[in-house]
Design an enzyme around this catalytic site. Structure first.
Site, short mmCIF file in Angstrom:
data_model
loop_
_atom_site.label_atom_id
_atom_site.label_comp_id
_atom_site.label_asym_id
_atom_site.label_seq_id
_atom_site.Cartn_x
_atom_site.Cartn_y
_atom_site.Cartn_z
N TYR A 39 0.93 -1.36 -0.09
CA TYR A 39 0.12 0.05 0.09
C TYR A 39 0.97 1.24 0.08
CZ TYR A 39 -4.04 -2.92 1.34
OH TYR A 39 -4.87 -4.04 1.54
N HIS A 97 0.24 -11.64 2.03
CA HIS A 97 -0.63 -10.95 1.19
C HIS A 97 -1.65 -11.75 0.07
CE1 HIS A 97 -1.66 -6.31 0.19
NE2 HIS A 97 -2.76 -7.41 -0.01
#
Length: 268
Positions: A39, A97
């Site tokens: 991110y 992830h």
């Protein structure tokens, strides 16, 4: 600390936008924050927390290891970098992830490295994200039953993931729902709008309450204070059996996140 049922997501929020979102969220009472290495906002989140006046011990911080750091000799070092950015000595939950099919590092090696990071005290709990049934079985095979704090998956009224959710329940792995509002697409759904009117609630509150009532944790995001405050109220909304059933009929395999080269073969 057990997995919080409600948290603040930060996907696609960077720079001042994520600082403002996290700062407002903490002021409003959010105490769980979800981020990820990819991110690019861990440092800003650390800044917002440091200037919030909220004690670290009252927060539940989640981050996710990106695919570039899956090698056993890189994972812990990358997590230490995340901790430095977040201005903390440990996070509460660290996830892999994506399973990254075809990646040079075997899934088992990455899961083992994540478990080692937990043993070192870098994270209190470990989990997975975007794993299908077969990959989840492999992860359990490495760390054993009861060690995976969650599988964070895309889940909304339009994508209900029945097979995967049933499997996770059978193995005692909590579900964290991301994209619960379907990139905003569910906000114009007439069935949800009718239910929202019945409860004098927003459609977002109804969708979030539906997910929580099914036992899922949710992590909605927003850059608007009024939406952050409104979303929190979903925790107090209880839907009837009939309304839950009506939302259950909205399934349409409406997947929004399916990155080529990362996404596994989903359990449809």
């Amino acid at each position: 600390m057990s997995l919080p049922r409600f948290g603040l997501g930060t996907f696609r929020l960077t720079g001042q936008a994520v600082i403002d979102s996290v700062s407002m969220g903490l002021e409003l009472g959010y105490r769980a924050i979800d981020t990820a290495q990819i991110y690019g906002n861990e440092a800003e989140i650390g800044h917002a927390i440091a200037h919030s006046g909220v004690s670290r011990d009252s927060l539940y911080l989640t981050t996710k290891i990106w695919t570039d750091h899956y090698a056993p000799d890189q994972l812990a070092a990358s997590l230490e970098e995340s901790l430095a950015k977040l201005r903390t000595d440990r996070v509460d939950l660290t996830l892999i992830h994506w399973p990254a099919p075809g990646h040079a590092v075997p899934l088992e090696k990455t899961v083992e490295a994540l478990a080692d990071a937990k043993a070192r005290g870098l994270t209190r709990a470990i989990g997975i994200s975007n794993f299908n049934i077969e990959q989840t079985r492999r992860a359990i095979g490495v760390v054993g039953e009861g060690e995976l704090a969650t599988n964070q998956i895309e889940l909304s009224p339009y994508l209900q993931n029945h097979k995967l959710v049933a499997f996770l329940a059978s193995r005692g792995i909590p579900v964290t729902s991301y994209m619960t509002l379907g990139y905003g697409k569910v906000l114009s759904d007439p069935v949800l709008a009718r239910i929202a009117q019945k409860y004098e609630a927003t459609v977002a509150q109804v969708a979030l309450a539906w997910a929580m009532q099914l036992g899922y944790a949710v992590i909605p995001s927003s850059t608007r204070r009024e939406n952050l405050a409104s979303n929190l109220l979903a925790q107090d909304l209880e839907l009837s059996h009939e309304d839950m059933a009506a939302i259950g009929m909205l399934e349409r395999n409406g997947r929004e996140v399916n990155p080529e080269g990362l996404a596994p073969v989903w359990d449809d």
